[in-house]
Design a protein around this motif. Sequence first.
Motif, PDB file in Angstrom:
ATOM      1  N   MET A   1       0.811  -1.208   0.000  1.00  0.00           N
ATOM      2  CA  MET A   1       0.000   0.000   0.000  1.00  0.00           C
ATOM      3  C   MET A   1       0.844   1.257   0.000  1.00  0.00           C
ATOM      4  N   GLY A   2       1.961   1.250   0.743  1.00  0.00           N
ATOM      5  CA  GLY A   2       2.742   2.455   0.900  1.00  0.00           C
ATOM      6  C   GLY A   2       3.493   2.863  -0.344  1.00  0.00           C
ATOM      7  N   ALA A   3       3.686   1.944  -1.307  1.00  0.00           N
ATOM      8  CA  ALA A   3       4.468   2.271  -2.488  1.00  0.00           C
ATOM      9  C   ALA A   3       3.672   3.036  -3.517  1.00  0.00           C
ATOM     10  N   HIS A   4       2.379   3.240  -3.272  1.00  0.00           N
ATOM     11  CA  HIS A   4       1.576   3.987  -4.212  1.00  0.00           C
ATOM     12  C   HIS A   4       0.428   4.637  -3.470  1.00  0.00           C
ATOM     13  N   ARG A   5      -0.234   5.586  -4.148  1.00  0.00           N
ATOM     14  CA  ARG A   5      -1.350   6.255  -3.511  1.00  0.00           C
ATOM     15  C   ARG A   5      -2.538   5.313  -3.429  1.00  0.00           C
ATOM     16  N   ASP A   6      -3.554   5.695  -2.625  1.00  0.00           N
ATOM     17  CA  ASP A   6      -4.779   4.918  -2.556  1.00  0.00           C
ATOM     18  C   ASP A   6      -5.291   4.672  -3.955  1.00  0.00           C
ATOM     19  N   SER A   7      -5.788   3.448  -4.196  1.00  0.00           N
ATOM     20  CA  SER A   7      -6.323   3.156  -5.518  1.00  0.00           C
ATOM     21  C   SER A   7      -7.467   4.086  -5.855  1.00  0.00           C
TER      22      SER A   7
ATOM     23  N   PRO B   1      12.429   1.552   6.210  1.00  0.00           N
ATOM     24  CA  PRO B   1      11.254   2.196   6.818  1.00  0.00           C
ATOM     25  C   PRO B   1      10.108   1.196   7.001  1.00  0.00           C
ATOM     26  N   THR B   2       9.588   1.140   8.207  1.00  0.00           N
ATOM     27  CA  THR B   2       8.569   0.155   8.560  1.00  0.00           C
ATOM     28  C   THR B   2       7.551   0.785   9.497  1.00  0.00           C
ATOM     29  N   PRO B   3       6.261   0.479   9.344  1.00  0.00           N
ATOM     30  CA  PRO B   3       5.261   1.055  10.243  1.00  0.00           C
ATOM     31  C   PRO B   3       5.281   0.408  11.627  1.00  0.00           C
ATOM     32  N   GLN B   4       4.983   1.205  12.631  1.00  0.00           N
ATOM     33  CA  GLN B   4       4.875   0.708  13.994  1.00  0.00           C
ATOM     34  C   GLN B   4       3.990   1.670  14.773  1.00  0.00           C
TER      35      GLN B   4
ATOM     36  N   VAL C   1       1.582   9.858   8.884  1.00  0.00           N
ATOM     37  CA  VAL C   1       1.625   8.625   8.094  1.00  0.00           C
ATOM     38  C   VAL C   1       0.251   8.352   7.496  1.00  0.00           C
ATOM     39  N   CYS C   2       0.251   7.882   6.262  1.00  0.00           N
ATOM     40  CA  CYS C   2      -1.006   7.594   5.565  1.00  0.00           C
ATOM     41  C   CYS C   2      -1.203   6.088   5.465  1.00  0.00           C
ATOM     42  N   ASN C   3      -0.741   5.484   4.392  1.00  0.00           N
ATOM     43  CA  ASN C   3      -0.853   4.039   4.214  1.00  0.00           C
ATOM     44  C   ASN C   3       0.371   3.321   4.768  1.00  0.00           C
ATOM     45  N   SER C   4       0.170   2.107   5.211  1.00  0.00           N
ATOM     46  CA  SER C   4       1.309   1.307   5.659  1.00  0.00           C
ATOM     47  C   SER C   4       0.932  -0.159   5.629  1.00  0.00           C
ATOM     48  N   SER C   5       1.926  -0.990   5.462  1.00  0.00           N
ATOM     49  CA  SER C   5       1.729  -2.434   5.533  1.00  0.00           C
ATOM     50  C   SER C   5       3.005  -3.065   6.094  1.00  0.00           C
ATOM     51  N   PRO C   6       2.874  -3.985   7.022  1.00  0.00           N
ATOM     52  CA  PRO C   6       4.053  -4.613   7.636  1.00  0.00           C
ATOM     53  C   PRO C   6       4.724  -5.596   6.689  1.00  0.00           C
ATOM     54  N   GLU C   7       5.914  -5.993   7.050  1.00  0.00           N
ATOM     55  CA  GLU C   7       6.652  -6.976   6.251  1.00  0.00           C
ATOM     56  C   GLU C   7       5.960  -8.330   6.323  1.00  0.00           C
TER      57      GLU C   7
ATOM     58  N   ARG D   1       8.405  -6.743   1.421  1.00  0.00           N
ATOM     59  CA  ARG D   1       8.955  -5.878   2.454  1.00  0.00           C
ATOM     60  C   ARG D   1       7.897  -4.898   2.939  1.00  0.00           C
ATOM     61  N   ALA D   2       8.108  -4.334   4.103  1.00  0.00           N
ATOM     62  CA  ALA D   2       7.179  -3.361   4.657  1.00  0.00           C
ATOM     63  C   ALA D   2       7.128  -2.117   3.757  1.00  0.00           C
ATOM     64  N   SER D   3       5.991  -1.461   3.763  1.00  0.00           N
ATOM     65  CA  SER D   3       5.847  -0.243   2.965  1.00  0.00           C
ATOM     66  C   SER D   3       5.127   0.817   3.794  1.00  0.00           C
ATOM     67  N   ILE D   4       5.342   2.083   3.433  1.00  0.00           N
ATOM     68  CA  ILE D   4       4.746   3.175   4.182  1.00  0.00           C
ATOM     69  C   ILE D   4       4.675   4.411   3.286  1.00  0.00           C
ATOM     70  N   SER D   5       3.624   5.187   3.444  1.00  0.00           N
ATOM     71  CA  SER D   5       3.484   6.446   2.712  1.00  0.00           C
ATOM     72  C   SER D   5       2.974   7.509   3.668  1.00  0.00           C
ATOM     73  N   ALA D   6       2.942   8.761   3.217  1.00  0.00           N
ATOM     74  CA  ALA D   6       2.564   9.865   4.103  1.00  0.00           C
ATOM     75  C   ALA D   6       1.627  10.824   3.390  1.00  0.00           C
ATOM     76  N   TRP D   7       0.917  11.614   4.195  1.00  0.00           N
ATOM     77  CA  TRP D   7       0.023  12.625   3.651  1.00  0.00           C
ATOM     78  C   TRP D   7       0.837  13.821   3.165  1.00  0.00           C
ATOM     79  N   VAL D   8       0.457  14.348   2.002  1.00  0.00           N
ATOM     80  CA  VAL D   8       1.145  15.502   1.434  1.00  0.00           C
ATOM     81  C   VAL D   8       0.137  16.543   0.958  1.00  0.00           C
ATOM     82  N   LEU D   9       0.599  17.784   0.904  1.00  0.00           N
ATOM     83  CA  LEU D   9      -0.133  18.876   0.271  1.00  0.00           C
ATOM     84  C   LEU D   9       0.541  19.122  -1.069  1.00  0.00           C
ATOM     85  N   SER D  10      -0.182  18.913  -2.159  1.00  0.00           N
ATOM     86  CA  SER D  10       0.427  19.045  -3.480  1.00  0.00           C
ATOM     87  C   SER D  10       0.635  20.512  -3.836  1.00  0.00           C
TER      88      SER D  10
END
Length: 400
Positions: A1-7, A81-84, A359-365, A370-379
């Motif tokens: 999930m973290g490697a890309h934006r919400d579908s 980088p890993t969510p916790q 933090v926005c999306n994340s998924s554990p390993e 591998r674990a993934s993580i993304s964050a909220w941004v203002l474009s």
Amino acid sequence: MGAHRDSAHHGQRGRSQGAAAGRDRRGTELGQGALSLARALVAAAVLIGCIASPAAAQPVPSKVPPTGVRICLGLTKEGWPTPQACTDAGPLALVPKQDGRQGAGPLAYEAVPGQPRTACVRDRVSGLVWEGKRDNGRPADAVAYVAQVNASRLCGYADWRLPTVAELHGLVDLGKERVPEVRPDRPLAEQSVIDARWFPNTVPALYLTSDMRDPTSPWCVNFANGFVYDCDPDMSREPPLFVRLVRGPEAPKAGRWRELPDERGVPGGAVEDRHTGLVWRRCEEPQTWNGKRCTWSAKRYDYVQALQRASEQAGWRLPTIKEVNSLARRETDRFEMPPSDFPAQGKEASRAGQWSSTVCNSSPETSTARASISAWVLSREGAIYCEARIMHLGVRLVRE
């Protein structure tokens, strides 16, 4: 999930990217009626509020609400980088000064004396009073609805208005699980990114704001996922568009900013926002203020670099997504971050999206990934969404 934006956002982003080509067509389809409606949304809300409310001698502060996020970014021994959980004393080395580690707590509301929650609710942090909603219905005309609510003196007030993006997004609970699809067997408010206990009549859908992206497109907040993007102002079209009114202190048109010395004692190196109470570094990172201008050039950081840069700056931190959004200004055909009346910075850097510490999306390993993580941004255009941590964006630090 973290490697890309919400579908769900892929289609929304595509709509925004294609908007320039399609707005002339849409304007023709909607005709002058919809255009007039879009232009009237701000004017009517402001006019009604100004008539009903006496002028205040000084701007009333309105603090930025917490995000509710409870997941943070940690690093494995190998530096991955890993969510916790932000409060978890687990195996990861949590990067300091993240949103969920600031101790802001959950979003907080209270009843308006003598009024049920379905009439109005007060945000204990911002001080804003929100329309509670007696059902999940939606008005056919937003401007007429504002006038109707004010004529009825809902909760004893006649200064209700459409909220700005910053105000409406302040209601979003980003710690709440986002559902991929709406289920008919569950209450709609429980499937919306909002506190369903205080706002039981909420739909996981688009809600209108008073901010306009262009003459035919207002900004909207999606309570299905917390995203912000432009939408169609025609209330009769699908997907449905909902309205939740607000009353309370607005961002002042003048006198909002006050220059302060920075941590080095340089006058003007920090800027206080009198509306929110936050203090911002005058320059984007890693620039410094020399008393006349920002020296060097702004840098673009990936998400881990942004958090680490903030952790190295004593007394400063990376802002939450609601805080960075409070510094933005959305006007018709114009988006500014920071606003043009923010104290001059000297040489302007090229516009870029801004990281938040949320933090926005994340998924554990797992055994296969591998674990993934993304964050909220203002474009740089004014939208709010989840972004992959590998993107390189701007950083502006904040403190209380």
